[in-house]
Design a protein around this motif. Structure first.
Motif, PDB file in Angstrom:
ATOM      1  N   ILE A   1       0.864  -1.174   0.000  1.00  0.00           N
ATOM      2  CA  ILE A   1       0.000   0.000   0.000  1.00  0.00           C
ATOM      3  C   ILE A   1       0.901   1.225   0.000  1.00  0.00           C
ATOM      4  O   ILE A   1       1.749   1.375   0.890  1.00  0.00           O
ATOM      5  CB  ILE A   1      -0.944   0.014   1.213  1.00  0.00           C
ATOM      6  N   THR A   2       0.734   2.077  -0.998  1.00  0.00           N
ATOM      7  CA  THR A   2       1.584   3.260  -1.150  1.00  0.00           C
ATOM      8  C   THR A   2       0.725   4.508  -1.143  1.00  0.00           C
ATOM      9  O   THR A   2      -0.233   4.612  -1.922  1.00  0.00           O
ATOM     10  CB  THR A   2       2.381   3.194  -2.468  1.00  0.00           C
ATOM     11  N   PHE A   3       1.068   5.456  -0.287  1.00  0.00           N
ATOM     12  CA  PHE A   3       0.425   6.773  -0.300  1.00  0.00           C
ATOM     13  C   PHE A   3       1.279   7.686  -1.158  1.00  0.00           C
ATOM     14  O   PHE A   3       2.453   7.927  -0.866  1.00  0.00           O
ATOM     15  CB  PHE A   3       0.271   7.320   1.121  1.00  0.00           C
ATOM     16  N   THR A   4       0.690   8.192  -2.243  1.00  0.00           N
ATOM     17  CA  THR A   4       1.450   8.943  -3.244  1.00  0.00           C
ATOM     18  C   THR A   4       1.561  10.432  -2.933  1.00  0.00           C
ATOM     19  O   THR A   4       2.426  11.104  -3.481  1.00  0.00           O
ATOM     20  CB  THR A   4       0.789   8.781  -4.621  1.00  0.00           C
ATOM     21  N   GLY A   5       0.641  10.961  -2.103  1.00  0.00           N
ATOM     22  CA  GLY A   5       0.645  12.389  -1.826  1.00  0.00           C
ATOM     23  C   GLY A   5      -0.035  13.227  -2.880  1.00  0.00           C
ATOM     24  O   GLY A   5      -0.066  14.456  -2.785  1.00  0.00           O
ATOM     25  N   MET A   6      -0.606  12.576  -3.922  1.00  0.00           N
ATOM     26  CA  MET A   6      -1.266  13.317  -4.993  1.00  0.00           C
ATOM     27  C   MET A   6      -2.637  13.808  -4.547  1.00  0.00           C
ATOM     28  O   MET A   6      -3.292  13.204  -3.696  1.00  0.00           O
ATOM     29  CB  MET A   6      -1.406  12.445  -6.234  1.00  0.00           C
ATOM     30  N   LYS A   7      -3.056  14.907  -5.145  1.00  0.00           N
ATOM     31  CA  LYS A   7      -4.387  15.456  -4.906  1.00  0.00           C
ATOM     32  C   LYS A   7      -5.284  15.107  -6.088  1.00  0.00           C
ATOM     33  O   LYS A   7      -4.893  15.253  -7.240  1.00  0.00           O
ATOM     34  CB  LYS A   7      -4.327  16.973  -4.739  1.00  0.00           C
ATOM     35  N   GLY A   8      -6.469  14.636  -5.803  1.00  0.00           N
ATOM     36  CA  GLY A   8      -7.385  14.258  -6.865  1.00  0.00           C
ATOM     37  C   GLY A   8      -8.338  15.389  -7.228  1.00  0.00           C
ATOM     38  O   GLY A   8      -8.141  16.553  -6.881  1.00  0.00           O
ATOM     39  N   ALA A   9      -9.395  15.019  -7.950  1.00  0.00           N
ATOM     40  CA  ALA A   9     -10.404  15.998  -8.366  1.00  0.00           C
ATOM     41  C   ALA A   9     -11.228  16.441  -7.157  1.00  0.00           C
ATOM     42  O   ALA A   9     -11.127  15.896  -6.057  1.00  0.00           O
ATOM     43  CB  ALA A   9     -11.300  15.368  -9.427  1.00  0.00           C
ATOM     44  N   GLN A  10     -12.053  17.449  -7.386  1.00  0.00           N
ATOM     45  CA  GLN A  10     -12.905  17.968  -6.316  1.00  0.00           C
ATOM     46  C   GLN A  10     -13.863  16.885  -5.829  1.00  0.00           C
ATOM     47  O   GLN A  10     -14.520  16.207  -6.614  1.00  0.00           O
ATOM     48  CB  GLN A  10     -13.709  19.180  -6.837  1.00  0.00           C
ATOM     49  N   ARG A  11     -13.922  16.709  -4.516  1.00  0.00           N
ATOM     50  CA  ARG A  11     -14.734  15.677  -3.914  1.00  0.00           C
ATOM     51  C   ARG A  11     -15.718  16.290  -2.927  1.00  0.00           C
ATOM     52  O   ARG A  11     -15.594  17.466  -2.534  1.00  0.00           O
ATOM     53  CB  ARG A  11     -13.836  14.662  -3.179  1.00  0.00           C
ATOM     54  N   PRO A  12     -16.734  15.497  -2.485  1.00  0.00           N
ATOM     55  CA  PRO A  12     -17.664  16.017  -1.469  1.00  0.00           C
ATOM     56  C   PRO A  12     -16.933  16.319  -0.165  1.00  0.00           C
ATOM     57  O   PRO A  12     -15.824  15.848   0.082  1.00  0.00           O
ATOM     58  CB  PRO A  12     -18.668  14.864  -1.295  1.00  0.00           C
ATOM     59  N   SER A  13     -17.586  17.089   0.685  1.00  0.00           N
ATOM     60  CA  SER A  13     -16.972  17.472   1.960  1.00  0.00           C
ATOM     61  C   SER A  13     -17.126  16.398   3.022  1.00  0.00           C
ATOM     62  O   SER A  13     -16.441  16.443   4.050  1.00  0.00           O
ATOM     63  CB  SER A  13     -17.591  18.785   2.462  1.00  0.00           C
ATOM     64  N   THR A  14     -17.990  15.429   2.813  1.00  0.00           N
ATOM     65  CA  THR A  14     -18.195  14.347   3.778  1.00  0.00           C
ATOM     66  C   THR A  14     -17.909  13.000   3.116  1.00  0.00           C
ATOM     67  O   THR A  14     -18.003  12.866   1.887  1.00  0.00           O
ATOM     68  CB  THR A  14     -19.629  14.342   4.318  1.00  0.00           C
ATOM     69  N   CYS A  15     -17.606  12.022   3.953  1.00  0.00           N
ATOM     70  CA  CYS A  15     -17.243  10.688   3.470  1.00  0.00           C
ATOM     71  C   CYS A  15     -18.372   9.726   3.815  1.00  0.00           C
ATOM     72  O   CYS A  15     -18.542   9.340   4.972  1.00  0.00           O
ATOM     73  CB  CYS A  15     -15.937  10.249   4.136  1.00  0.00           C
TER      74      CYS A  15
END
Length: 517
Positions: A159-173
């Motif tokens: 499992i690798t955390f890349t540190g990249m930011k994705g597209a705009q997402r909702p404020s809640t999970c």
């Protein structure tokens, strides 16, 4: 009478042909649950939001569904400042490549064991949350103000955390079935599935008819189907299964389950057993003897899956390729170096060519060996010249220093028949602790080198030493002496016989008659 017999024979032939064309082919295991016409993919519960805490940290939850005998590698060096909450219902061993900006939390009394890259375990904090997904989400929201992501992973290797930011997402999970391919900040290398999909395919000229069977002992609740147009489908699953079909036109289907077609609910009341023989009879009845193109059995025991059925004449679906990335190799750094001599002092130059009658010496090393792991196990090695693959018989070389690095050697004599080319050596290895109870998953290390075939000299030149020269000279001397003696003996013998012949020939002969003319 003869015409009646011919008619009966033709009728039986036609009946046999029709029976064969409508038969179900024998399904076989599909490696990796995918091939050129069918792809099966698990959908796990998860979510993803753009939440960050007041101190600028992301909050990630990892739900691990792993076998306890394997070691999971967790790579955090590239991760953003974050809180990482890890849950697992079974004992688990995790090798952590640490990041000071990442705080790791586990449940109180957790059976997860952590190992550090340098041999020092990372700092782990306990948290008082329950095992259920909702309880973990609730505790994270109350403690940190929200959740950035929730990810489930079944049998992960790395499992690798890349540190990249994705597209705009909702404020809640909010948890829902998902695939992790769209999560650009995390990469999952999962253990390939086995025995989860059996299928077979037979090409016919008629319109395709695909049969999909989920046996009753598989507890799948929701199947998301991606189907080609102008096809017929027979969908059979356990009670309570829902088949969701989107963006599909001109299809016909029969099912014993609830169908949602392009957003419309289609309740069906068929009763169908999971026995392939009864399924075949139902198919013959419903589709009027149309031959069966494919038969598939799904044994993936999860709640949500995705399934693609594709026309074999089309290219691979972009959507499938995007949502099912190929697994990467192990992230634990393992290196392999080649040497030309058993002292392991001078590495083999990749541009130089090795004669195929020579022996090549190999050294396999890892930064983690000797710290976290105590040994390197080599399972097999293969050499790949051009398009051929041959398994190499290697010998383990002595290493008086320690178990790491691993040293071995192999001969190229068995490859004399192959042409000169650039070859690649690939070895399958794994790192283990001193007891060999905990090992990382097998990984491949590769190294290329140049080889030229050994050609023996057809006209060899012999080299003689001093003793050989003296022996030859003495032998020649003896031969000369013997020849000289033989000639001298012949000469004396000839002279003696000549003198005896002259004395006898000078005497007058009276025994000859005289003739007077």
């Amino acid at each position: 009478m003869r015409s009646i017999i011919c008619f009966i024979g033709v009728f039986l032939c036609l009946r046999t042909t029709a029976s064969d064309s409508s038969a179900i082919c024998e399904p076989k295991d599909v490696p990796g649950s995918r091939n050129d016409w069918i792809v099966l993919q698990e959908m796990s519960l998860g979510c993803w939001s753009n939440f960050t805490s007041q101190d600028g940290k992301e909050v990630h939850i990892l739900k691990l569904l792993s076998s306890p005998e394997n070691i999971l590698t967790l790579l955090l060096p590239a991760a953003n400042p974050s809180v990482l909450i890890i849950t697992s219902s079974s004992a688990l061993n995790i090798l952590v490549y640490d990041n000071p900006a990442v705080n790791i939390y586990v449940k109180n009394g957790s059976s997860i064991r952590f190992f550090g890259k340098t041999g020092i375990p990372p700092q782990i904090q306990d948290a008082p949350f329950a095992d259920s997904d909702s309880a973990v989400l609730k505790w994270a929201e109350e403690t940190f103000g929200g959740v950035t992501s929730f990810t489930s992973a079944r049998d992960p290797r790395n499992i690798t955390f890349t540190g990249m930011k994705g597209a705009q997402r909702p404020s809640t999970c909010a948890l829902q079935p998902e695939t992790t391919a769209d999560k650009q900040f995390i990469e999952l290398n999962l253990k390939p599935p086995s025995d989860e999909l059996k299928a077979c395919y037979t090409k016919h000229s008629e319109e395709p008819l695909h049969v999909i069977n989920i046996p009753d002992d598989v507890k799948i609740q929701n199947v998301s189907l991606h189907l080609p147009t102008k096809s017929k489908f027979f969908l059979r699953g356990p009670a309570g299964t829902v088949w969701v079909i989107n963006n599909t036109k001109e299809i016909q289907f029969v099912s014993n389950n609830h169908i949602i077609l392009n957003g419309m609910s289609v309740p069906l009341k068929e009763t169908i057993s999971d026995d392939p023989r009864e399924i075949r009879q139902k198919v013959l009845l419903k589709f009027k003897g149309i031959p069966i193109t494919s038969y598939s059995e799904i044994h993936l025991n999860v709640s949500h899956i995705q399934l693609w059925i594709r026309d074999t004449s089309s290219s691979v679906s972009t959507e499938v390729e995007h949502t099912t990335p190929a697994p990467s190799s192990s992230s634990v750094p393992i290196q392999m170096q080649l040497f030309s001599s058993p002292d392991y002092r001078l590495p083999l130059d990749p541009s130089s060519k090795v004669q195929s009658d020579k022996r090549v010496y190999v050294e396999i090393t890892s930064e983690s060996c000797g710290k976290i792991f105590s040994s390197i196990n080599v399972r097999s090695c293969y050499v790949r010249p051009m398009q051929m693959v041959r398994k190499m018989q290697f010998e383990v070389e002595a290493n008086n220093i320690r178990e790491c690095p691993k040293r071995l050697s192999f001969s190229l004599e068995m490859l004399q028949d192959l042409p000169s080319s650039s070859w690649e050596l690939e070895c399958t290895v794994k790192l283990c602790d001193h007891s060999n109870r905990f090992c990382i998953n097998e990984t491949q290390v590769k190294r290329s080198f140049q080889v030229k075939p050994y050609i023996s000299n057809q006209n060899p030149c012999f080299e003689f030493g001093l003793s050989a020269v003296l022996g030859i000279a003495f032998g020649g001397f003896l031969i000369g002496v013997l020849l000289t003696g033989a000639l001298w003996f012949i000469k004396i013998r000839t002279v003696y016989e000549g003198r005896g012949g002259e004395s006898s020939s000078n005497k007058p002969r009276d025994d000859f008659p005289l003739e007077i003319r």
